[in-house]
Design a protein around this motif. Structure first.
Motif, PDB file in Angstrom:
ATOM      1  N   GLN A   1       0.291  -6.694  -1.815  1.00 35.72           N
ATOM      2  CA  GLN A   1       1.236  -5.647  -2.199  1.00 35.72           C
ATOM      3  C   GLN A   1       1.322  -5.514  -3.721  1.00 35.72           C
ATOM      4  O   GLN A   1       1.300  -4.409  -4.263  1.00 35.72           O
ATOM      5  CB  GLN A   1       2.626  -5.943  -1.616  1.00 35.72           C
TER       6      GLN A   1
ATOM      7  N   GLU B   1      -1.815  -3.858  -4.900  1.00 34.59           N
ATOM      8  CA  GLU B   1      -1.855  -2.461  -4.462  1.00 34.59           C
ATOM      9  C   GLU B   1      -0.905  -1.594  -5.297  1.00 34.59           C
ATOM     10  O   GLU B   1      -1.151  -0.408  -5.481  1.00 34.59           O
ATOM     11  CB  GLU B   1      -1.473  -2.417  -2.975  1.00 34.59           C
ATOM     12  N   CYS B   2       0.171  -2.187  -5.818  1.00 35.08           N
ATOM     13  CA  CYS B   2       1.178  -1.429  -6.577  1.00 35.08           C
ATOM     14  C   CYS B   2       0.870  -1.339  -8.071  1.00 35.08           C
ATOM     15  O   CYS B   2       1.692  -0.846  -8.849  1.00 35.08           O
ATOM     16  CB  CYS B   2       2.566  -2.033  -6.366  1.00 35.08           C
TER      17      CYS B   2
ATOM     18  N   PRO C   1      -3.066   6.876   1.316  1.00 37.98           N
ATOM     19  CA  PRO C   1      -2.280   6.045   2.235  1.00 37.98           C
ATOM     20  C   PRO C   1      -0.869   6.601   2.447  1.00 37.98           C
ATOM     21  O   PRO C   1      -0.330   7.282   1.579  1.00 37.98           O
ATOM     22  CB  PRO C   1      -2.244   4.675   1.560  1.00 37.98           C
TER      23      PRO C   1
ATOM     24  N   TRP D   1       2.045   5.427   2.333  1.00 34.61           N
ATOM     25  CA  TRP D   1       3.161   5.044   1.451  1.00 34.61           C
ATOM     26  C   TRP D   1       3.192   5.862   0.166  1.00 34.61           C
ATOM     27  O   TRP D   1       4.149   5.809  -0.598  1.00 34.61           O
ATOM     28  CB  TRP D   1       3.132   3.539   1.160  1.00 34.61           C
TER      29      TRP D   1
ATOM     30  N   PRO E   1       3.798  -0.646  -0.036  1.00 34.02           N
ATOM     31  CA  PRO E   1       2.929  -0.746   1.146  1.00 34.02           C
ATOM     32  C   PRO E   1       3.159  -2.028   1.929  1.00 34.02           C
ATOM     33  O   PRO E   1       3.443  -3.075   1.351  1.00 34.02           O
ATOM     34  CB  PRO E   1       1.525  -0.734   0.548  1.00 34.02           C
TER      35      PRO E   1
ATOM     36  N   GLN F   1      -0.955  -1.121   5.892  1.00 30.71           N
ATOM     37  CA  GLN F   1      -1.330   0.080   5.141  1.00 30.71           C
ATOM     38  C   GLN F   1      -2.337  -0.222   4.020  1.00 30.71           C
ATOM     39  O   GLN F   1      -2.731   0.675   3.298  1.00 30.71           O
ATOM     40  CB  GLN F   1      -0.073   0.711   4.520  1.00 30.71           C
ATOM     41  N   ILE F   2      -2.708  -1.488   3.887  1.00 30.38           N
ATOM     42  CA  ILE F   2      -3.645  -1.864   2.818  1.00 30.38           C
ATOM     43  C   ILE F   2      -5.001  -2.125   3.451  1.00 30.38           C
ATOM     44  O   ILE F   2      -5.200  -3.128   4.130  1.00 30.38           O
ATOM     45  CB  ILE F   2      -3.131  -3.119   2.055  1.00 30.38           C
TER      46      ILE F   2
END
Length: 195
Positions: free
Chosen positions: A80, A83-84, A156, A158, A174, A178-179
């Protein structure tokens, strides 16, 4: 990067046909069988995640430390956090061809987060953040291309990309489902927990 892709068995470049899957690692002695130790498997997963997001070793370790401090599964938290990253969000929204390209666009100061210019690729976006391409940058080639080719990559759930305004809305952070990167994060956790 192609050698790394072959070594780890995943496409790290992103949608590039130069990555050719072969059943053996790159290099002169690639066809010899390597005994896959537990450590090697864990290291390989870590490197896969590190190269996918383009993060240096020390920075990756810092992400792991932060992930282990947070509540919940360390592996999920780690992905996460990665991903962010702002550069990843720009890439995921389809505003850049690759993560490397996204990082370059961020470093050159083409993005604003909630109205403030941000030029740090590792900047952590939060739920309900609004990311815009700066007005001065809107007519630059990469963004014209991004508007014209939007829809070729799935954004995605999110995130929401609004290509007409070159805006990204972060609806939520996410969750693991979702990743979509092919990494077994549990092996990364095991790798660091032994250190």
């Amino acid at each position: 990067m192609t050698r790394k892709s072959r070594r780890l068995g995943v496409d790290l470049v992103g949608g590039d046909s130069s990555f050719e899957r072969r059943p053996y690692p790159p290099g002169q002695h690639g066809r010899g069988r390597i005994k896959e130790s537990e450590y090697l498997l864990q290291l390989r997963e870590k490197q896969k995640a590190r190269f996918t997001y383009g993060v240096m070793e020390k920075q990756f370790h810092n992400y792991y430390s932060e992930a282990s401090r947070r509540a919940g599964k360390t592996g999920d938290n780690l992905l996460q956090l990665l991903e962010c990253r702002l550069d990843n969000v720009v890439y995921r929204a389809g505003f850049a061809r690759t993560r490397r390209h996204a990082r370059q666009l961020v470093v050159h100061g083409h993005f604003k987060v909630n109205g403030k210019k941000v030029d740090i690729p590792s900047y952590q976006v939060a739920a309900h953040d609004v990311i815009d391409v700066r007005e001065k940058s809107l007519e630059m080639t990469p963004f014209i291309v991004a508007r014209e080719t939007h829809g070729e990559r799935v954004v995605p759930a999110w995130l929401e990309a609004i290509p007409s305004r070159m805006r990204i809305l972060v609806h939520q952070l996410p969750v693991r489902a979702q990743i979509d990167i092919p990494v077994q994060e549990q092996l990364i956790v095991e790798f660091y927990s032994k250190k």
